[in-house]
Design a protein around this motif. Structure first.
Motif, PDB file in Angstrom:
ATOM      1  N   GLN A  85     -27.460   9.671 -10.387  1.00  0.00           N
ATOM      2  CA  GLN A  85     -26.339   8.732 -10.372  1.00  0.00           C
ATOM      3  C   GLN A  85     -26.822   7.435 -11.009  1.00  0.00           C
ATOM      4  O   GLN A  85     -28.016   7.131 -10.983  1.00  0.00           O
ATOM      5  CB  GLN A  85     -25.833   8.487  -8.961  1.00  0.00           C
ATOM      6  CG  GLN A  85     -26.827   7.798  -8.057  1.00  0.00           C
ATOM      7  CD  GLN A  85     -26.267   7.536  -6.671  1.00  0.00           C
ATOM      8  OE1 GLN A  85     -25.117   7.800  -6.378  1.00  0.00           O
ATOM      9  NE2 GLN A  85     -27.105   7.003  -5.787  1.00  0.00           N
ATOM     10  N   TYR A  86     -25.897   6.697 -11.600  1.00  0.00           N
ATOM     11  CA  TYR A  86     -26.228   5.455 -12.297  1.00  0.00           C
ATOM     12  C   TYR A  86     -25.282   4.356 -11.829  1.00  0.00           C
ATOM     13  O   TYR A  86     -24.072   4.556 -11.789  1.00  0.00           O
ATOM     14  CB  TYR A  86     -26.079   5.638 -13.808  1.00  0.00           C
ATOM     15  CG  TYR A  86     -26.898   6.774 -14.365  1.00  0.00           C
ATOM     16  CD1 TYR A  86     -28.187   6.562 -14.829  1.00  0.00           C
ATOM     17  CD2 TYR A  86     -26.385   8.071 -14.404  1.00  0.00           C
ATOM     18  CE1 TYR A  86     -28.943   7.605 -15.327  1.00  0.00           C
ATOM     19  CE2 TYR A  86     -27.137   9.121 -14.906  1.00  0.00           C
ATOM     20  CZ  TYR A  86     -28.418   8.879 -15.360  1.00  0.00           C
ATOM     21  OH  TYR A  86     -29.173   9.922 -15.852  1.00  0.00           O
ATOM     22  N   GLN A  87     -25.864   3.174 -11.486  1.00  0.00           N
ATOM     23  CA  GLN A  87     -25.062   2.032 -11.036  1.00  0.00           C
ATOM     24  C   GLN A  87     -25.521   0.777 -11.767  1.00  0.00           C
ATOM     25  O   GLN A  87     -26.695   0.660 -12.116  1.00  0.00           O
ATOM     26  CB  GLN A  87     -25.231   1.791  -9.535  1.00  0.00           C
ATOM     27  CG  GLN A  87     -24.569   2.824  -8.666  1.00  0.00           C
ATOM     28  CD  GLN A  87     -24.715   2.450  -7.200  1.00  0.00           C
ATOM     29  OE1 GLN A  87     -25.781   2.061  -6.746  1.00  0.00           O
ATOM     30  NE2 GLN A  87     -23.631   2.584  -6.460  1.00  0.00           N
ATOM     31  N   PRO A  88     -24.610  -0.188 -11.951  1.00  0.00           N
ATOM     32  CA  PRO A  88     -25.006  -1.446 -12.586  1.00  0.00           C
ATOM     33  C   PRO A  88     -26.045  -2.173 -11.727  1.00  0.00           C
ATOM     34  O   PRO A  88     -25.910  -2.236 -10.510  1.00  0.00           O
ATOM     35  CB  PRO A  88     -23.715  -2.259 -12.648  1.00  0.00           C
ATOM     36  CG  PRO A  88     -22.617  -1.311 -12.363  1.00  0.00           C
ATOM     37  CD  PRO A  88     -23.195  -0.160 -11.618  1.00  0.00           C
ATOM     38  N   VAL A  94     -15.648  -2.722 -10.816  1.00  0.00           N
ATOM     39  CA  VAL A  94     -14.531  -2.540 -11.745  1.00  0.00           C
ATOM     40  C   VAL A  94     -13.250  -2.471 -10.933  1.00  0.00           C
ATOM     41  O   VAL A  94     -13.263  -2.147  -9.745  1.00  0.00           O
ATOM     42  CB  VAL A  94     -14.679  -1.264 -12.612  1.00  0.00           C
ATOM     43  CG1 VAL A  94     -15.870  -1.362 -13.547  1.00  0.00           C
ATOM     44  CG2 VAL A  94     -14.757  -0.012 -11.757  1.00  0.00           C
ATOM     45  N   LEU A  95     -12.154  -2.774 -11.585  1.00  0.00           N
ATOM     46  CA  LEU A  95     -10.856  -2.713 -10.946  1.00  0.00           C
ATOM     47  C   LEU A  95     -10.234  -1.351 -11.209  1.00  0.00           C
ATOM     48  O   LEU A  95     -10.144  -0.921 -12.364  1.00  0.00           O
ATOM     49  CB  LEU A  95      -9.954  -3.825 -11.498  1.00  0.00           C
ATOM     50  CG  LEU A  95      -8.607  -3.969 -10.814  1.00  0.00           C
ATOM     51  CD1 LEU A  95      -8.791  -4.528  -9.406  1.00  0.00           C
ATOM     52  CD2 LEU A  95      -7.716  -4.900 -11.623  1.00  0.00           C
ATOM     53  N   VAL A 107     -14.242  -1.205  -7.076  1.00  0.00           N
ATOM     54  CA  VAL A 107     -15.325  -0.297  -6.707  1.00  0.00           C
ATOM     55  C   VAL A 107     -16.519  -0.565  -7.610  1.00  0.00           C
ATOM     56  O   VAL A 107     -16.363  -0.983  -8.753  1.00  0.00           O
ATOM     57  CB  VAL A 107     -14.916   1.194  -6.804  1.00  0.00           C
ATOM     58  CG1 VAL A 107     -13.745   1.515  -5.906  1.00  0.00           C
ATOM     59  CG2 VAL A 107     -14.631   1.612  -8.226  1.00  0.00           C
ATOM     60  N   ILE A 108     -17.711  -0.361  -7.071  1.00  0.00           N
ATOM     61  CA  ILE A 108     -18.911  -0.431  -7.896  1.00  0.00           C
ATOM     62  C   ILE A 108     -18.961   0.874  -8.686  1.00  0.00           C
ATOM     63  O   ILE A 108     -18.942   1.959  -8.090  1.00  0.00           O
ATOM     64  CB  ILE A 108     -20.174  -0.618  -7.037  1.00  0.00           C
ATOM     65  CG1 ILE A 108     -20.116  -1.985  -6.351  1.00  0.00           C
ATOM     66  CG2 ILE A 108     -21.428  -0.469  -7.882  1.00  0.00           C
ATOM     67  CD1 ILE A 108     -21.218  -2.253  -5.389  1.00  0.00           C
ATOM     68  N   PRO A 109     -18.981   0.792 -10.019  1.00  0.00           N
ATOM     69  CA  PRO A 109     -18.946   2.028 -10.806  1.00  0.00           C
ATOM     70  C   PRO A 109     -20.244   2.811 -10.657  1.00  0.00           C
ATOM     71  O   PRO A 109     -21.315   2.342 -11.020  1.00  0.00           O
ATOM     72  CB  PRO A 109     -18.751   1.534 -12.237  1.00  0.00           C
ATOM     73  CG  PRO A 109     -19.287   0.149 -12.239  1.00  0.00           C
ATOM     74  CD  PRO A 109     -19.070  -0.386 -10.861  1.00  0.00           C
TER      75      PRO A 109
END
Length: 167
Positions: A85-88, A94-95, A107-109
């Protein structure tokens, strides 16, 4: 106010993922618009009681304005095994706009390897915090009722549009 939705047909694009008899499934799907750093992207979003949080397919990562090099990778254990999984790194969200409900949430993408291309999963720790969800499997229908919580981070679609314009 409850909002009824009928299940929609979801077709897997990769025939190797599932047996032929399971390629098309009636699934609780909402159509959403995701406002990323670079663009707004329409997606099909599966209401998924098994997802701990909302996830995006890695196939939409670059379209939304993210590069793998800007994201933190980690392993996640799913029913099918371990995947990435990848997160900023900055934790920016993001909306996610849900036009049929006139609601949006942030939500955090989190991008998930192996998730069907162009699909989003709406999970428990973010989406389910905003809605009471009732499933009627026999009738292939589900209902979404927004919680009336003044502390909620849900925003109206009008607010979502102005947020998107400012990005």
């Amino acid at each position: 106010m409850k909002h009824p939705e009928t299940y929609k047909t979801f077709t897997f694009s990769d025939p190797e993922q599932v047996a032929e008899r399971e390629r098309e499934l009636l699934t609780p799907i909402l159509y959403v618009r995701v406002h990323g750093p670079d663009t707004t992207l329409p997606l099909e979003a599966v209401v998924d009681t098994g997802a701990s949080r909302s996830f995006f397919s890695c196939a939409v990562m670059e379209t939304l304005g993210y590069a793998v090099s800007d994201l933190e990778a980690s392993d996640i254990l799913l029913g099918s095994g371990i995947t990435k999984q990848y997160q900023p790194r900055d934790g920016n969200d993001v909306l996610v706009e849900i036009p049929s409900l006139n609601h949006s949430l942030r939500v955090i993408p989190t991008f998930l390897e192996g998730l069907e291309s162009g699909i989003m999963l709406l999970g428990r720790s973010d989406f389910f915090e905003h809605f009471l969800i009732t499933f009627d499997q026999r009738a292939s229908t589900f209902w979404l009722e927004p919680y009336e919580d003044p502390a909620s981070t849900s925003v109206s679609t009008a607010s979502a549009a102005s947020d998107a314009d400012s990005q």
